[in-house]
Design an enzyme around this catalytic site. Structure first.
Site, PDB file in Angstrom:
ATOM      1  N   MET A  36       0.828  -1.204   0.000  1.00  0.00           N
ATOM      2  CA  MET A  36       0.000   0.000   0.000  1.00  0.00           C
ATOM      3  C   MET A  36       0.871   1.266   0.000  1.00  0.00           C
ATOM      4  O   MET A  36       1.841   1.363   0.741  1.00  0.00           O
ATOM      5  CB  MET A  36      -0.888  -0.010   1.244  1.00  0.00           C
ATOM      6  CG  MET A  36      -1.754   1.221   1.448  1.00  0.00           C
ATOM      7  SD  MET A  36      -2.769   1.079   2.941  1.00  0.00           S
ATOM      8  CE  MET A  36      -1.531   1.189   4.243  1.00  0.00           C
ATOM      9  N   SER A 110       3.623  -6.551   2.244  1.00  0.00           N
ATOM     10  CA  SER A 110       2.405  -6.091   2.899  1.00  0.00           C
ATOM     11  C   SER A 110       1.196  -6.617   2.119  1.00  0.00           C
ATOM     12  O   SER A 110       1.110  -7.816   1.883  1.00  0.00           O
ATOM     13  CB  SER A 110       2.413  -4.570   3.024  1.00  0.00           C
ATOM     14  OG  SER A 110       1.494  -4.135   4.001  1.00  0.00           O
ATOM     15  N   GLN A 111       0.271  -5.750   1.669  1.00  0.00           N
ATOM     16  CA  GLN A 111      -0.915  -6.265   1.002  1.00  0.00           C
ATOM     17  C   GLN A 111      -0.582  -7.035  -0.275  1.00  0.00           C
ATOM     18  O   GLN A 111      -1.359  -7.886  -0.717  1.00  0.00           O
ATOM     19  CB  GLN A 111      -1.915  -5.143   0.702  1.00  0.00           C
ATOM     20  CG  GLN A 111      -1.461  -4.134  -0.325  1.00  0.00           C
ATOM     21  CD  GLN A 111      -2.478  -2.999  -0.524  1.00  0.00           C
ATOM     22  OE1 GLN A 111      -3.308  -2.722   0.361  1.00  0.00           O
ATOM     23  NE2 GLN A 111      -2.432  -2.348  -1.667  1.00  0.00           N
ATOM     24  N   ASP A 228       5.902  -4.858  14.680  1.00  0.00           N
ATOM     25  CA  ASP A 228       4.997  -4.198  13.729  1.00  0.00           C
ATOM     26  C   ASP A 228       4.036  -3.248  14.436  1.00  0.00           C
ATOM     27  O   ASP A 228       3.317  -3.630  15.346  1.00  0.00           O
ATOM     28  CB  ASP A 228       4.192  -5.260  12.964  1.00  0.00           C
ATOM     29  CG  ASP A 228       3.709  -4.770  11.609  1.00  0.00           C
ATOM     30  OD1 ASP A 228       3.241  -3.619  11.532  1.00  0.00           O
ATOM     31  OD2 ASP A 228       3.821  -5.534  10.628  1.00  0.00           O
ATOM     32  N   HIS A 284       7.170  -2.742  10.593  1.00  0.00           N
ATOM     33  CA  HIS A 284       6.625  -3.179   9.307  1.00  0.00           C
ATOM     34  C   HIS A 284       7.524  -2.788   8.129  1.00  0.00           C
ATOM     35  O   HIS A 284       7.810  -1.603   7.924  1.00  0.00           O
ATOM     36  CB  HIS A 284       5.235  -2.565   9.118  1.00  0.00           C
ATOM     37  CG  HIS A 284       4.437  -3.203   8.024  1.00  0.00           C
ATOM     38  ND1 HIS A 284       3.979  -4.499   8.088  1.00  0.00           N
ATOM     39  CD2 HIS A 284       4.021  -2.721   6.832  1.00  0.00           C
ATOM     40  CE1 HIS A 284       3.301  -4.789   6.991  1.00  0.00           C
ATOM     41  NE2 HIS A 284       3.315  -3.730   6.211  1.00  0.00           N
TER      42      HIS A 284
END
Length: 304
Positions: A36, A110-111, A228, A284
């Site tokens: 993202m 991530s996504q 995270d 993260h």
């Protein structure tokens, strides 16, 4: 004796041609999908990752997925383009790339981690060999703390819409992060309304192809970030999540219905040694280059 000489020549030719063919094939290609607020070709993120893989796997072909026409559209689509459309676009890009036809490894950030898992489940040709998910939220998220870099304005917009109602149909169809929003306070609404995550996690009906296709992976590597502060809960990166009805107590993958009922074949994969759980001792996506090279580069070795 002439036939022995001819046989010797044929064997030499076969050895040389075979050896040449192996050299020509080279290492298994790698497909990257960004997270993202990022894009395919940002030199400080995916561009750097691409170069790192190329440096440590000589001769490898690396494709960093661009969803849309150009970097700006690719970044915006990470917020505002229906995930199912993005998966279809990614599958088409991969299918039409002649350098990937014999198979490829993949790494999603991530996504991008859960998006590439959807590619593995929905688009088995060409075959994905290894899937490396770096901070992917495989049980979704319940919170959107912050966004990276120049994406803060879009992030604020998305956060406001999620607060209005993540499961309102037009928000589900438009806002990417709503499509993997998992509300533990209302599991039934999530299962009913989620247009992406509930589908790939077999929450409504069981798609046998999803299970069959995912099990074709050699390795499914999941990286969780130990510190995270962005993903809530971080255990989603290992398929863990909040127990229904509250947002404090967690369950693990092995305690979930997804695992116990083996809806995706994850239990079978775990028992076969195909699931790999890694932890990066950082926030993260804040891994170091040394950590990445030591822990993840080995999975881009064509022999694995």
């Amino acid at each position: 004796m002439a036939w022995k000489s001819a046989l010797f020549v044929l064997l030499v030719i076969q050895f040389v041609v075979g050896d040449h063919g192996r050299k020509k094939a080279g290492p298994t290609p790698v497909v990257i999908w960004h997270g993202m607020g990022d894009s395919c070709c940002n030199p400080l993120s995916m561009g750097s990752i691409k170069s790192m893989i190329e440096d440590h796997v000589p001769g490898v072909y690396v494709l960093s997925l661009e969803i849309g026409n150009g970097i700006v559209e690719d970044t915006t689509n990470g917020f505002l383009l229906n995930v199912n459309k993005q998966i279809k676009m990614a599958c088409d890009i991969i299918a039409n790339d002649t350098k990937l036809q014999n198979g490829y490894n993949s790494i999603g950030f991530s996504q991008g981690g859960q998006f590439l898992r959807a590619v593995a489940q929905r688009c088995p040709s060409p075959p994905m060999r290894n899937l490396v998910s770096v901070g992917g939220q495989h049980q979704g998220v319940y919170g959107l703390p912050h966004c990276p870099g120049n994406s803060s304005t879009l992030c604020d917009y998305v956060r406001k819409l999620l607060n209005i109602g993540a499961y309102i149909s037009w928000i589900q169809d438009t806002i990417v992060q709503a499509e993997y929003w998992h509300d533990p306070m209302n599991e039934e609404e999530y299962k009913k309304a989620s247009v992406f995550l509930a589908d790939i996690n077999q929450e409504r009906t069981v798609n046998k192809d999803y299970k069959t296709n995912l099990q074709k992976l050699n390795k499914f590597v999941m990286v969780m970030f130990g510190e995270d502060t962005m993903v809530q809960p971080k255990e989603s990166e290992w398929f863990g999540f909040y127990k229904p009805g509250q947002s404090k107590e967690l369950y693990t993958l092995q305690e979930s219905d997804l695992y116990k009922k083996d809806k995706l074949g994850l239990k079978a994969m775990d028992e076969a040694g195909k699931l790999v759980f890694l932890t990066s001792p950082s926030d993260h996506l804040r891994f170091t280059q040394d950590w990445f090279v030591s822990n993840l580069i080995p999975f881009f070795n064509s022999a694995m």
